[in-house]
Design a protein around this motif. Structure first.
Motif, PDB file in Angstrom:
ATOM      1  N   HIS A 138       0.791  -1.045  -0.061  1.00 52.41           N
ATOM      2  CA  HIS A 138       0.068  -0.081  -0.006  1.00 52.41           C
ATOM      3  C   HIS A 138       0.806   1.331   0.116  1.00 52.41           C
ATOM      4  CE1 HIS A 138      -2.611   3.212   1.854  1.00 52.41           C
ATOM      5  NE2 HIS A 138      -3.407   2.928   0.897  1.00 52.41           N
ATOM      6  N   ILE A 139       2.048   1.024   0.666  1.00 51.66           N
ATOM      7  CA  ILE A 139       2.751   2.512   0.727  1.00 51.66           C
ATOM      8  C   ILE A 139       3.407   2.569  -0.420  1.00 51.66           C
ATOM      9  CG2 ILE A 139       5.190   3.262   1.690  1.00 51.66           C
ATOM     10  CD1 ILE A 139       4.347   1.758   4.363  1.00 51.66           C
ATOM     11  N   ILE A 198       0.187  -5.024 -10.320  1.00 53.25           N
ATOM     12  CA  ILE A 198       1.406  -5.933 -10.305  1.00 53.25           C
ATOM     13  C   ILE A 198       2.068  -5.966  -9.070  1.00 53.25           C
ATOM     14  CG2 ILE A 198       3.906  -6.175 -11.030  1.00 53.25           C
ATOM     15  CD1 ILE A 198       3.151  -4.570 -13.524  1.00 53.25           C
ATOM     16  N   VAL A 199       2.116  -4.628  -8.248  1.00 53.38           N
ATOM     17  CA  VAL A 199       2.409  -4.734  -6.701  1.00 53.38           C
ATOM     18  C   VAL A 199       1.794  -5.815  -5.955  1.00 53.38           C
ATOM     19  CG1 VAL A 199       2.783  -3.256  -4.820  1.00 53.38           C
ATOM     20  CG2 VAL A 199       3.337  -2.361  -7.099  1.00 53.38           C
ATOM     21  N   TYR A 200       0.363  -5.622  -6.028  1.00 55.39           N
ATOM     22  CA  TYR A 200      -0.511  -6.337  -5.342  1.00 55.39           C
ATOM     23  C   TYR A 200      -0.380  -7.951  -5.590  1.00 55.39           C
ATOM     24  CZ  TYR A 200      -3.224  -3.499  -1.962  1.00 55.39           C
ATOM     25  OH  TYR A 200      -3.518  -2.999  -0.953  1.00 55.39           O
ATOM     26  N   LEU A 212       2.435  -9.475  -6.645  1.00 57.60           N
ATOM     27  CA  LEU A 212       3.915  -9.914  -6.144  1.00 57.60           C
ATOM     28  C   LEU A 212       3.881  -9.824  -4.748  1.00 57.60           C
ATOM     29  CD1 LEU A 212       6.195  -8.125  -8.983  1.00 57.60           C
ATOM     30  CD2 LEU A 212       5.363 -10.530  -8.764  1.00 57.60           C
ATOM     31  N   LYS A 213       3.414  -8.945  -4.095  1.00 57.22           N
ATOM     32  CA  LYS A 213       3.567  -8.585  -2.571  1.00 57.22           C
ATOM     33  C   LYS A 213       2.405  -9.170  -1.648  1.00 57.22           C
ATOM     34  CE  LYS A 213       7.449  -6.111  -2.454  1.00 57.22           C
ATOM     35  NZ  LYS A 213       8.505  -6.752  -1.982  1.00 57.22           N
ATOM     36  N   THR A 214       1.285  -9.678  -2.348  1.00 56.45           N
ATOM     37  CA  THR A 214       0.169 -10.228  -1.594  1.00 56.45           C
ATOM     38  C   THR A 214       0.251 -11.745  -1.695  1.00 56.45           C
ATOM     39  OG1 THR A 214      -1.287  -8.396  -1.782  1.00 56.45           O
ATOM     40  CG2 THR A 214      -2.157 -10.200  -1.012  1.00 56.45           C
ATOM     41  N   LYS A 215       0.633 -12.398  -0.583  1.00 55.98           N
ATOM     42  CA  LYS A 215       0.627 -13.959  -0.627  1.00 55.98           C
ATOM     43  C   LYS A 215      -0.330 -14.502  -1.356  1.00 55.98           C
ATOM     44  CE  LYS A 215       1.914 -17.805   2.238  1.00 55.98           C
ATOM     45  NZ  LYS A 215       2.051 -18.312   3.488  1.00 55.98           N
ATOM     46  N   GLU A 216      -1.904 -14.132  -0.664  1.00 55.64           N
ATOM     47  CA  GLU A 216      -2.884 -14.890  -1.286  1.00 55.64           C
ATOM     48  C   GLU A 216      -3.117 -14.847  -2.690  1.00 55.64           C
ATOM     49  OE1 GLU A 216      -4.116 -12.742   2.829  1.00 55.64           O
ATOM     50  OE2 GLU A 216      -2.737 -12.485   1.044  1.00 55.64           O
ATOM     51  N   ILE A 217      -2.711 -13.570  -3.268  1.00 52.47           N
ATOM     52  CA  ILE A 217      -2.953 -13.211  -4.766  1.00 52.47           C
ATOM     53  C   ILE A 217      -1.976 -14.196  -5.510  1.00 52.47           C
ATOM     54  CG2 ILE A 217      -2.778 -11.640  -6.572  1.00 52.47           C
ATOM     55  CD1 ILE A 217      -5.381 -11.226  -5.103  1.00 52.47           C
ATOM     56  N   LYS A 218      -0.595 -14.029  -4.945  1.00 56.73           N
ATOM     57  CA  LYS A 218       0.493 -14.618  -5.631  1.00 56.73           C
ATOM     58  C   LYS A 218       0.401 -16.270  -5.655  1.00 56.73           C
ATOM     59  CE  LYS A 218       4.384 -14.476  -3.712  1.00 56.73           C
ATOM     60  NZ  LYS A 218       5.606 -13.883  -3.311  1.00 56.73           N
ATOM     61  N   THR A 219      -0.223 -16.789  -4.534  1.00 53.50           N
ATOM     62  CA  THR A 219      -0.449 -18.231  -4.637  1.00 53.50           C
ATOM     63  C   THR A 219      -1.579 -18.730  -5.391  1.00 53.50           C
ATOM     64  OG1 THR A 219       0.158 -18.170  -2.149  1.00 53.50           O
ATOM     65  CG2 THR A 219      -1.357 -20.116  -2.894  1.00 53.50           C
ATOM     66  N   ARG A 220      -2.674 -17.903  -5.734  1.00 54.91           N
ATOM     67  CA  ARG A 220      -3.684 -18.341  -6.590  1.00 54.91           C
ATOM     68  C   ARG A 220      -3.515 -18.003  -7.944  1.00 54.91           C
ATOM     69  NH1 ARG A 220      -5.206 -17.642  -1.641  1.00 54.91           N
ATOM     70  NH2 ARG A 220      -6.782 -18.518  -0.670  1.00 54.91           N
ATOM     71  N   ALA A 221      -2.722 -16.871  -8.233  1.00 56.30           N
ATOM     72  CA  ALA A 221      -2.052 -16.646  -9.610  1.00 56.30           C
ATOM     73  C   ALA A 221      -1.204 -17.706 -10.010  1.00 56.30           C
ATOM     74  CB  ALA A 221      -1.407 -15.440  -9.564  1.00 56.30           C
ATOM     75  N   LEU A 222      -0.319 -18.162  -9.172  1.00 55.22           N
ATOM     76  CA  LEU A 222       0.425 -19.380  -9.779  1.00 55.22           C
ATOM     77  C   LEU A 222      -0.092 -20.644  -9.859  1.00 55.22           C
ATOM     78  CD1 LEU A 222       3.684 -18.666  -7.324  1.00 55.22           C
ATOM     79  CD2 LEU A 222       3.462 -18.437  -9.805  1.00 55.22           C
ATOM     80  N   ALA A 223      -1.256 -20.878  -8.965  1.00 58.07           N
ATOM     81  CA  ALA A 223      -2.071 -21.922  -9.210  1.00 58.07           C
ATOM     82  C   ALA A 223      -2.700 -21.967 -10.394  1.00 58.07           C
ATOM     83  CB  ALA A 223      -2.969 -22.219  -8.194  1.00 58.07           C
ATOM     84  N   LEU A 224      -3.207 -20.717 -10.997  1.00 58.73           N
ATOM     85  CA  LEU A 224      -4.157 -20.537 -12.214  1.00 58.73           C
ATOM     86  C   LEU A 224      -3.154 -20.958 -13.203  1.00 58.73           C
ATOM     87  CD1 LEU A 224      -6.710 -19.495 -13.559  1.00 58.73           C
ATOM     88  CD2 LEU A 224      -5.853 -17.409 -13.530  1.00 58.73           C
ATOM     89  N   VAL A 225      -1.841 -20.384 -13.180  1.00 61.34           N
ATOM     90  CA  VAL A 225      -0.938 -20.446 -14.354  1.00 61.34           C
ATOM     91  C   VAL A 225      -0.673 -22.045 -14.508  1.00 61.34           C
ATOM     92  CG1 VAL A 225       1.319 -20.202 -15.196  1.00 61.34           C
ATOM     93  CG2 VAL A 225       0.217 -18.199 -14.207  1.00 61.34           C
TER      94      VAL A 225
END
Length: 320
Positions: A250-251, A296-298, A300-313
């Motif tokens: 967020h910062i 992109i920031v959210y 890469l930096k948000t664990k929940e989003i990153k995990t689900r994005a990798l699962a989708l890929v």
């Protein structure tokens, strides 16, 4: 093309057929910049739509925080769509003419979404403030209905306020130049072309700038002061680092959005020799880059989003 005339209170209001956008006429590297903007727009669409899709499809992410993130993603798409396609049209089709009503529409969408972008960052600050300062009362102060209400109020307020500021542009007469020195139908460059009094439009623009930028930014600063006080009262160093880590993305978004805008206005205020082309370029970058960077920031930096994005890929790779 002849001008359109309307009669109001015994005075003739002259509306031209449209305006010519000439913000980058003397910019030497305009072709490179336009290609860069096309890339920015594609990234904005792809990542924000992906972010919305991931959150919408996963019921575990149907929380106040991610509702605020979806709100920001929708605003990001609208903000860049309001300006970049018209800039691409100007360059690729050599058509910089914008009809009068389309000009007002672009003006409205841009300023409404820019205002909403600022408020969306303040909403995310509220989410972090409640999560860190009142962790045991989140179910009281920050629920989905409350977050939905906050988001809804900012939309109604911003759309209504900008509708008024855009509507009063129709009171102006344009009887000489119709060349707008900006990268889109910008509010101030347009009303300065009027040949009748534009004091009302200037006052509204000044007030809107303060409300849109300073009020949310002040709120964000106050929330982070409260967060820092709460964090430094924690006894556990690990707890402090964990709390601060949730604020990093967020910062970054706040810095990317506010620092360029404030810098441009301060330079323009105190260093009046700022080159007009450089000002237009800086303003366009300050407007177009945050919607591209935010998802992109959210991601890469948000664990929940990153995990689900990798699962989708992974699912896409393994599917026949």
């Amino acid at each position: 093309m002849s001008s359109l005339r309307t009669v109001s209170n015994d005075s003739v209001i002259i509306h031209p057929p449209g305006f010519y956008i000439i913000g980058f006429e003397t910019f030497h590297y305009i072709s490179v910049y336009i290609i860069f903007l096309a890339f920015v727009y594609v990234v904005t669409l792809v990542f924000n739509i992906l972010l919305i899709y991931i959150i919408a499809c996963d019921h575990c992410l149907h929380t106040p925080k991610f509702l605020a993130v979806v709100n920001l993603a929708v605003i990001d798409i609208m903000l860049n769509t309001s300006t970049i396609p018209s800039m691409l049209k100007t360059f690729f089709f050599m058509d910089n003419f914008v009809p009068f009503n389309i000009c007002l529409l672009q003006m409205y969408v841009y300023y409404a979404t820019a205002s909403l972008e600022s408020y969306a960052l303040a909403i995310l600050a509220y989410d972090r403030f409640i999560a860190i300062c009142f962790p045991l009362r989140q179910n009281l102060f920050n629920t989905l209905p409350i977050m939905s209400c906050i988001v809804g109020v900012t939309w109604v307020y911003s759309l209504g306020r900008v509708a008024y500021s855009t509507a009063i542009m129709t009171r102006l007469s344009f009887c000489s130049s119709v060349r707008v020195y900006s990268y889109f139908c910008d509010y101030a460059p347009v009303f300065r072309l009027a040949c009748n009094d534009y004091t009302l439009q200037w006052s509204v623009a000044s007030a809107n700038s303060m409300v849109t930028l300073m009020a949310p930014f002040t709120f964000i600063i106050l929330t982070y002061i409260s967060i820092l006080i709460t964090v430094f009262r924690m006894k556990s160093v690990r707890g402090r680092m964990k709390a601060l880590a949730t604020c990093i993305q967020h910062i970054v978004l706040v810095a990317v959005f506010y620092i360029p805008i404030f810098s441009i206005f301060l330079i323009g205020l105190y260093v009046r020799a700022l080159d007009p082309d450089q000002r237009v370029l800086s303003l366009s970058l300050a407007s177009c880059i945050p919607p591209c960077i935010n998802p992109i920031v959210y991601s890469l930096k948000t664990k929940e989003i990153k995990t689900r994005a990798l699962a989708l890929v992974h699912r896409m790779k393994t599917s026949p």
